[in-house]
Motif scaffolding. Structure first.
Motif, PDB file in Angstrom:
ATOM      1  N   HIS A  67       0.853  -1.191   0.000  1.00  0.00           N
ATOM      2  CA  HIS A  67       0.000   0.000   0.000  1.00  0.00           C
ATOM      3  C   HIS A  67       0.890   1.243   0.000  1.00  0.00           C
ATOM      4  CE1 HIS A  67      -3.576  -2.331   1.480  1.00  0.00           C
ATOM      5  NE2 HIS A  67      -2.623  -3.074   2.011  1.00  0.00           N
ATOM      6  N   HIS A  68       0.527   2.232  -0.808  1.00  0.00           N
ATOM      7  CA  HIS A  68       1.268   3.495  -0.804  1.00  0.00           C
ATOM      8  C   HIS A  68       0.335   4.610  -0.336  1.00  0.00           C
ATOM      9  CE1 HIS A  68       3.506   6.864  -3.093  1.00  0.00           C
ATOM     10  NE2 HIS A  68       4.037   6.695  -1.894  1.00  0.00           N
ATOM     11  N   PHE A  69       0.801   5.359   0.637  1.00  0.00           N
ATOM     12  CA  PHE A  69       0.079   6.517   1.170  1.00  0.00           C
ATOM     13  C   PHE A  69       0.958   7.743   0.906  1.00  0.00           C
ATOM     14  CE2 PHE A  69      -0.768   2.756   3.713  1.00  0.00           C
ATOM     15  CZ  PHE A  69      -2.158   2.696   3.731  1.00  0.00           C
ATOM     16  N   PRO A  70       0.850   8.357  -0.290  1.00  0.00           N
ATOM     17  CA  PRO A  70       1.800   9.407  -0.676  1.00  0.00           C
ATOM     18  C   PRO A  70       1.729  10.663   0.189  1.00  0.00           C
ATOM     19  CG  PRO A  70       0.057   9.193  -2.318  1.00  0.00           C
ATOM     20  CD  PRO A  70      -0.128   8.084  -1.338  1.00  0.00           C
ATOM     21  N   ASN A  71       0.622  10.902   0.868  1.00  0.00           N
ATOM     22  CA  ASN A  71       0.477  12.123   1.658  1.00  0.00           C
ATOM     23  C   ASN A  71       0.521  11.878   3.160  1.00  0.00           C
ATOM     24  OD1 ASN A  71       0.142  13.718  -0.718  1.00  0.00           O
ATOM     25  ND2 ASN A  71      -1.928  12.901  -0.876  1.00  0.00           N
ATOM     26  N   VAL A  72       0.982  10.714   3.571  1.00  0.00           N
ATOM     27  CA  VAL A  72       1.115  10.387   4.996  1.00  0.00           C
ATOM     28  C   VAL A  72       2.607  10.320   5.295  1.00  0.00           C
ATOM     29  CG1 VAL A  72       0.672   8.659   6.773  1.00  0.00           C
ATOM     30  CG2 VAL A  72      -1.060   9.104   5.031  1.00  0.00           C
ATOM     31  N   TYR A  73       3.076  11.227   6.133  1.00  0.00           N
ATOM     32  CA  TYR A  73       4.522  11.345   6.336  1.00  0.00           C
ATOM     33  C   TYR A  73       5.028  10.688   7.602  1.00  0.00           C
ATOM     34  CZ  TYR A  73       3.942  14.234   2.342  1.00  0.00           C
ATOM     35  OH  TYR A  73       3.612  14.655   1.083  1.00  0.00           O
ATOM     36  N   SER A  74       4.140  10.149   8.422  1.00  0.00           N
ATOM     37  CA  SER A  74       4.574   9.459   9.627  1.00  0.00           C
ATOM     38  C   SER A  74       4.010   8.045   9.638  1.00  0.00           C
ATOM     39  CB  SER A  74       4.111  10.200  10.885  1.00  0.00           C
ATOM     40  OG  SER A  74       4.362   9.404  12.026  1.00  0.00           O
ATOM     41  N   PRO A  75       4.856   7.048   9.437  1.00  0.00           N
ATOM     42  CA  PRO A  75       4.395   5.662   9.489  1.00  0.00           C
ATOM     43  C   PRO A  75       3.792   5.309  10.852  1.00  0.00           C
ATOM     44  CG  PRO A  75       6.596   5.761   8.560  1.00  0.00           C
ATOM     45  CD  PRO A  75       6.275   7.132   9.076  1.00  0.00           C
ATOM     46  N   ILE A  76       4.331   5.884  11.909  1.00  0.00           N
ATOM     47  CA  ILE A  76       3.827   5.594  13.256  1.00  0.00           C
ATOM     48  C   ILE A  76       2.437   6.202  13.446  1.00  0.00           C
ATOM     49  CG2 ILE A  76       4.241   5.987  15.715  1.00  0.00           C
ATOM     50  CD1 ILE A  76       7.277   5.663  14.994  1.00  0.00           C
ATOM     51  N   ASP A  77       2.241   7.435  12.967  1.00  0.00           N
ATOM     52  CA  ASP A  77       0.903   8.039  13.031  1.00  0.00           C
ATOM     53  C   ASP A  77      -0.096   7.222  12.214  1.00  0.00           C
ATOM     54  OD1 ASP A  77       1.926  10.045  14.613  1.00  0.00           O
ATOM     55  OD2 ASP A  77       1.879  11.582  13.037  1.00  0.00           O
ATOM     56  N   GLN A  78       0.321   6.725  11.046  1.00  0.00           N
ATOM     57  CA  GLN A  78      -0.569   5.910  10.210  1.00  0.00           C
ATOM     58  C   GLN A  78      -0.951   4.621  10.927  1.00  0.00           C
ATOM     59  OE1 GLN A  78      -2.085   6.807   7.472  1.00  0.00           O
ATOM     60  NE2 GLN A  78      -3.092   4.839   7.154  1.00  0.00           N
ATOM     61  N   ILE A  96       3.082  -2.368  17.488  1.00  0.00           N
ATOM     62  CA  ILE A  96       4.482  -2.236  17.863  1.00  0.00           C
ATOM     63  C   ILE A  96       5.037  -1.075  17.048  1.00  0.00           C
ATOM     64  CG2 ILE A  96       6.761  -3.337  17.817  1.00  0.00           C
ATOM     65  CD1 ILE A  96       5.196  -6.049  17.768  1.00  0.00           C
ATOM     66  N   THR A  97       5.684  -0.123  17.712  1.00  0.00           N
ATOM     67  CA  THR A  97       6.284   0.987  16.986  1.00  0.00           C
ATOM     68  C   THR A  97       7.752   1.115  17.373  1.00  0.00           C
ATOM     69  OG1 THR A  97       5.599   2.589  18.673  1.00  0.00           O
ATOM     70  CG2 THR A  97       4.115   2.276  16.796  1.00  0.00           C
ATOM     71  N   ASP A  98       8.526   1.648  16.450  1.00  0.00           N
ATOM     72  CA  ASP A  98       9.941   1.905  16.692  1.00  0.00           C
ATOM     73  C   ASP A  98      10.240   3.303  16.148  1.00  0.00           C
ATOM     74  OD1 ASP A  98      12.787   2.091  16.534  1.00  0.00           O
ATOM     75  OD2 ASP A  98      12.921  -0.105  16.511  1.00  0.00           O
ATOM     76  N   GLU A  99      10.305   4.278  17.058  1.00  0.00           N
ATOM     77  CA  GLU A  99      10.547   5.673  16.671  1.00  0.00           C
ATOM     78  C   GLU A  99      11.896   5.826  15.969  1.00  0.00           C
ATOM     79  OE1 GLU A  99       8.765   8.562  17.030  1.00  0.00           O
ATOM     80  OE2 GLU A  99       7.051   7.736  18.113  1.00  0.00           O
ATOM     81  N   LYS A 100      12.937   5.160  16.487  1.00  0.00           N
ATOM     82  CA  LYS A 100      14.283   5.307  15.910  1.00  0.00           C
ATOM     83  C   LYS A 100      14.345   4.784  14.482  1.00  0.00           C
ATOM     84  CE  LYS A 100      17.009   5.305  20.125  1.00  0.00           C
ATOM     85  NZ  LYS A 100      18.045   4.634  20.908  1.00  0.00           N
ATOM     86  N   LYS A 101      13.760   3.617  14.248  1.00  0.00           N
ATOM     87  CA  LYS A 101      13.786   3.027  12.910  1.00  0.00           C
ATOM     88  C   LYS A 101      12.634   3.517  12.046  1.00  0.00           C
ATOM     89  CE  LYS A 101      16.390  -1.015  14.294  1.00  0.00           C
ATOM     90  NZ  LYS A 101      16.414  -2.465  14.472  1.00  0.00           N
ATOM     91  N   GLY A 102      11.675   4.198  12.652  1.00  0.00           N
ATOM     92  CA  GLY A 102      10.595   4.833  11.900  1.00  0.00           C
ATOM     93  C   GLY A 102       9.592   3.889  11.278  1.00  0.00           C
TER      94      GLY A 102
END
Length: 192
Positions: A67-78, A96-102
């Motif tokens: 899936h591509h979300f071209p206007n979503v810039y934060s994977p963690i927020d998504q 599960i989120t990893d802020e450092k690895k994004g």
């Protein structure tokens, strides 16, 4: 005679160039073939769905989707937004989120009881930054059919047992480039 030979050679080369484009991927050692690709009207990004060679969009047991979300810039927020959406469906999920690895990972089980047999899907998503723009995600889904609630509970146990394996698999998976073509633009010969 020379013109005929050159024409045949040219046709062979052009045919080979089209056939060389590979719309498949390997996930956990299993080959999946791109059989559905469409632009998402909501976010203007593409979704590519890969199925086992003998399966298709209407009948499948396992699927890998990009899936591509071209206007979503934060994977963690998504990931968190997706979790909120699932909660509106009374669907429990693990994040599960990893802020450092994004990246963010979410997995869940969803049951469609609208007809018998029930359709039960186990889903695991990984969201990460897209190399092009926005966010890209891989989805691994496994589909079951269940005739009663006892079978659903057995599937839930399988989901619980496979949780760590599924999370680790999507975590390690290198997400391929998105195919920005509608399925109608991909020749059927390229899909096999």
């Amino acid at each position: 005679m020379k013109k005929i030979f050159i024409s045949i050679l040219l046709l062979f080369c052009v045919g080979f160039a089209f056939a060389a484009e590979d719309y498949s991927l390997k996930y956990n050692g299993t080959k999946y073939v791109l059989k559905y690709s469409v632009k998402n009207k909501e976010n203007n990004g593409f979704i590519n769905e890969y199925f086992k060679p003998e399966e298709n969009y209407n009948k499948w047991s396992e699927m890998v989707a990009i899936h591509h979300f071209p206007n979503v810039y934060s994977p963690i927020d998504q990931t968190e937004l997706f979790r909120e959406f699932l909660s509106t469906l009374n669907c429990q999920s693990t994040v599960i989120t990893d802020e450092k690895k994004g990246f963010g990972i979410i997995d869940f089980m969803i049951v469609d009881r609208t007809h018998t047999p029930f359709v039960v899907e186990l889903n695991t998503f990984k969201f990460e930054k897209s190399p092009d723009s926005g966010t890209i995600a891989v989805q691994y889904a496994k589909r079951y059919r269940a005739s009663n609630n006892l079978q659903v509970e057995e599937i839930r146990k399988d989901f619980d047992k496979s949780h760590n394996k599924n999370v680790n698999s999507v975590k390690k998976f290198k997400i391929p480039d998105i195919v920005n073509k509608k399925i109608g633009e991909i020749k059927l010969n390229d899909l096999q």
